[in-house]
Design a protein around this motif. Structure first.
Motif, PDB file in Angstrom:
ATOM      1  N   LEU A  29       0.687   0.587   8.512  1.00 29.70           N
ATOM      2  CA  LEU A  29       0.984   0.428   7.086  1.00 29.70           C
ATOM      3  C   LEU A  29      -0.269   0.611   6.228  1.00 29.70           C
ATOM      4  O   LEU A  29      -0.213   1.201   5.148  1.00 29.70           O
ATOM      5  CB  LEU A  29       1.601  -0.950   6.825  1.00 29.70           C
ATOM      6  CG  LEU A  29       3.049  -1.120   7.254  1.00 29.70           C
ATOM      7  CD1 LEU A  29       3.479  -2.570   7.114  1.00 29.70           C
ATOM      8  CD2 LEU A  29       3.954  -0.209   6.455  1.00 29.70           C
ATOM      9  N   GLU A  30      -1.381   0.113   6.727  1.00 31.23           N
ATOM     10  CA  GLU A  30      -2.640   0.276   6.001  1.00 31.23           C
ATOM     11  C   GLU A  30      -2.975   1.759   5.863  1.00 31.23           C
ATOM     12  O   GLU A  30      -3.332   2.231   4.787  1.00 31.23           O
ATOM     13  CB  GLU A  30      -3.768  -0.459   6.719  1.00 31.23           C
ATOM     14  CG  GLU A  30      -5.089  -0.357   6.010  1.00 31.23           C
ATOM     15  CD  GLU A  30      -6.217  -1.071   6.731  1.00 31.23           C
ATOM     16  OE1 GLU A  30      -7.366  -0.712   6.480  1.00 31.23           O
ATOM     17  OE2 GLU A  30      -5.940  -1.970   7.537  1.00 31.23           O
ATOM     18  N   GLN A  31      -2.849   2.493   6.960  1.00 28.27           N
ATOM     19  CA  GLN A  31      -3.122   3.929   6.927  1.00 28.27           C
ATOM     20  C   GLN A  31      -2.147   4.652   5.990  1.00 28.27           C
ATOM     21  O   GLN A  31      -2.545   5.493   5.196  1.00 28.27           O
ATOM     22  CB  GLN A  31      -3.030   4.523   8.336  1.00 28.27           C
ATOM     23  CG  GLN A  31      -4.099   4.055   9.277  1.00 28.27           C
ATOM     24  CD  GLN A  31      -5.484   4.482   8.826  1.00 28.27           C
ATOM     25  OE1 GLN A  31      -5.698   5.604   8.398  1.00 28.27           O
ATOM     26  NE2 GLN A  31      -6.438   3.565   8.908  1.00 28.27           N
ATOM     27  N   PHE A  32      -0.875   4.323   6.084  1.00 29.74           N
ATOM     28  CA  PHE A  32       0.152   4.979   5.273  1.00 29.74           C
ATOM     29  C   PHE A  32      -0.058   4.696   3.790  1.00 29.74           C
ATOM     30  O   PHE A  32       0.140   5.571   2.951  1.00 29.74           O
ATOM     31  CB  PHE A  32       1.546   4.531   5.723  1.00 29.74           C
ATOM     32  CG  PHE A  32       2.664   5.208   5.000  1.00 29.74           C
ATOM     33  CD1 PHE A  32       2.874   6.573   5.123  1.00 29.74           C
ATOM     34  CD2 PHE A  32       3.500   4.482   4.186  1.00 29.74           C
ATOM     35  CE1 PHE A  32       3.900   7.198   4.441  1.00 29.74           C
ATOM     36  CE2 PHE A  32       4.549   5.097   3.505  1.00 29.74           C
ATOM     37  CZ  PHE A  32       4.749   6.468   3.637  1.00 29.74           C
ATOM     38  N   HIS A  37       5.323  11.944   1.803  1.00 29.66           N
ATOM     39  CA  HIS A  37       5.496  10.500   1.636  1.00 29.66           C
ATOM     40  C   HIS A  37       6.888  10.070   2.094  1.00 29.66           C
ATOM     41  O   HIS A  37       7.043   9.061   2.787  1.00 29.66           O
ATOM     42  CB  HIS A  37       5.247  10.093   0.187  1.00 29.66           C
ATOM     43  CG  HIS A  37       5.227   8.624  -0.016  1.00 29.66           C
ATOM     44  ND1 HIS A  37       4.165   7.839   0.379  1.00 29.66           N
ATOM     45  CD2 HIS A  37       6.144   7.778  -0.530  1.00 29.66           C
ATOM     46  CE1 HIS A  37       4.432   6.575   0.101  1.00 29.66           C
ATOM     47  NE2 HIS A  37       5.632   6.513  -0.454  1.00 29.66           N
ATOM     48  N   LYS A  38       7.889  10.846   1.726  1.00 29.31           N
ATOM     49  CA  LYS A  38       9.258  10.530   2.137  1.00 29.31           C
ATOM     50  C   LYS A  38       9.386  10.613   3.657  1.00 29.31           C
ATOM     51  O   LYS A  38      10.055   9.765   4.278  1.00 29.31           O
ATOM     52  CB  LYS A  38      10.255  11.480   1.449  1.00 29.31           C
ATOM     53  CG  LYS A  38      11.690  11.197   1.794  1.00 29.31           C
ATOM     54  CD  LYS A  38      12.131   9.817   1.344  1.00 29.31           C
ATOM     55  CE  LYS A  38      13.584   9.571   1.693  1.00 29.31           C
ATOM     56  NZ  LYS A  38      14.016   8.213   1.410  1.00 29.31           N
ATOM     57  N   ALA A  39       8.742  11.580   4.277  1.00 25.92           N
ATOM     58  CA  ALA A  39       8.768  11.675   5.738  1.00 25.92           C
ATOM     59  C   ALA A  39       8.150  10.423   6.357  1.00 25.92           C
ATOM     60  O   ALA A  39       8.664   9.876   7.339  1.00 25.92           O
ATOM     61  CB  ALA A  39       8.030  12.929   6.212  1.00 25.92           C
ATOM     62  N   GLY A  40       7.074   9.944   5.776  1.00 26.80           N
ATOM     63  CA  GLY A  40       6.453   8.713   6.249  1.00 26.80           C
ATOM     64  C   GLY A  40       7.383   7.525   6.105  1.00 26.80           C
ATOM     65  O   GLY A  40       7.461   6.665   6.995  1.00 26.80           O
ATOM     66  N   GLN A  41       8.118   7.466   5.017  1.00 30.22           N
ATOM     67  CA  GLN A  41       9.075   6.376   4.813  1.00 30.22           C
ATOM     68  C   GLN A  41      10.189   6.428   5.859  1.00 30.22           C
ATOM     69  O   GLN A  41      10.609   5.386   6.367  1.00 30.22           O
ATOM     70  CB  GLN A  41       9.678   6.454   3.415  1.00 30.22           C
ATOM     71  CG  GLN A  41       8.710   6.076   2.326  1.00 30.22           C
ATOM     72  CD  GLN A  41       9.296   6.276   0.943  1.00 30.22           C
ATOM     73  OE1 GLN A  41      10.040   7.211   0.693  1.00 30.22           O
ATOM     74  NE2 GLN A  41       8.945   5.380   0.032  1.00 30.22           N
ATOM     75  N   VAL A  42      10.647   7.632   6.181  1.00 26.21           N
ATOM     76  CA  VAL A  42      11.687   7.791   7.201  1.00 26.21           C
ATOM     77  C   VAL A  42      11.172   7.300   8.554  1.00 26.21           C
ATOM     78  O   VAL A  42      11.868   6.585   9.279  1.00 26.21           O
ATOM     79  CB  VAL A  42      12.151   9.265   7.281  1.00 26.21           C
ATOM     80  CG1 VAL A  42      13.006   9.524   8.508  1.00 26.21           C
ATOM     81  CG2 VAL A  42      12.911   9.638   6.016  1.00 26.21           C
ATOM     82  N   ILE A  43       9.946   7.658   8.882  1.00 28.26           N
ATOM     83  CA  ILE A  43       9.348   7.206  10.142  1.00 28.26           C
ATOM     84  C   ILE A  43       9.226   5.689  10.150  1.00 28.26           C
ATOM     85  O   ILE A  43       9.578   5.025  11.138  1.00 28.26           O
ATOM     86  CB  ILE A  43       7.969   7.859  10.370  1.00 28.26           C
ATOM     87  CG1 ILE A  43       8.140   9.355  10.620  1.00 28.26           C
ATOM     88  CG2 ILE A  43       7.242   7.194  11.537  1.00 28.26           C
ATOM     89  CD1 ILE A  43       6.841  10.124  10.621  1.00 28.26           C
ATOM     90  N   LEU A  44       8.748   5.127   9.077  1.00 27.83           N
ATOM     91  CA  LEU A  44       8.575   3.676   8.985  1.00 27.83           C
ATOM     92  C   LEU A  44       9.909   2.961   9.140  1.00 27.83           C
ATOM     93  O   LEU A  44      10.016   1.974   9.880  1.00 27.83           O
ATOM     94  CB  LEU A  44       7.914   3.305   7.661  1.00 27.83           C
ATOM     95  CG  LEU A  44       7.674   1.826   7.417  1.00 27.83           C
ATOM     96  CD1 LEU A  44       6.801   1.226   8.516  1.00 27.83           C
ATOM     97  CD2 LEU A  44       7.021   1.634   6.056  1.00 27.83           C
ATOM     98  N   GLU A  45      10.935   3.446   8.479  1.00 28.67           N
ATOM     99  CA  GLU A  45      12.251   2.828   8.580  1.00 28.67           C
ATOM    100  C   GLU A  45      12.765   2.863  10.030  1.00 28.67           C
ATOM    101  O   GLU A  45      13.257   1.860  10.546  1.00 28.67           O
ATOM    102  CB  GLU A  45      13.236   3.550   7.664  1.00 28.67           C
ATOM    103  CG  GLU A  45      14.610   2.925   7.658  1.00 28.67           C
ATOM    104  CD  GLU A  45      15.552   3.646   6.708  1.00 28.67           C
ATOM    105  OE1 GLU A  45      16.725   3.809   7.074  1.00 28.67           O
ATOM    106  OE2 GLU A  45      15.116   4.039   5.618  1.00 28.67           O
ATOM    107  N   GLY A  46      12.624   3.998  10.673  1.00 30.19           N
ATOM    108  CA  GLY A  46      13.041   4.106  12.072  1.00 30.19           C
ATOM    109  C   GLY A  46      12.231   3.196  12.973  1.00 30.19           C
ATOM    110  O   GLY A  46      12.764   2.579  13.900  1.00 30.19           O
TER     111      GLY A  46
END
Length: 90
Positions: free
Chosen positions: A84-87, A49-58
């Protein structure tokens, strides 16, 4: 358009997650207690989940801004909404 998620820190983070998954496989193969395996699964989920947040932020800081500068915001917003829906199903 460049991909915002190809940074060294993200790659390192994903490699650590890969190690966690290998550890989970080993725990299952060694018939470790279910409670211990569940705790480690929770840790791996949190790390993903944190990796996904890092990707989203970038993505927001780079790809979205680039799309706005190039006048492609509508297309990018559709893609962002889908991502975002998928995440959020995580």
């Amino acid at each position: 358009m460049r991909q915002c998620f190809c940074c060294k820190s993200l790659t390192n983070r994903l490699k650590r997650i890969e190690g966690q998954i290998r550890g989970l496989i080993k725990m299952a193969e060694e018939d470790k207690p279910c409670e211990d395996i569940l705790v480690q699964i929770g840790s791996a989920k949190k790390a993903l989940h944190k990796a996904g947040q890092v990707i989203l932020e970038g993505h927001l800081q780079h790809c979205i801004l680039d799309a706005v500068k190039q006048g492609e915001e509508e297309e990018m917003l559709k893609k962002l909404s889908s991502a975002l829906e998928q995440f959020s199903r995580f």
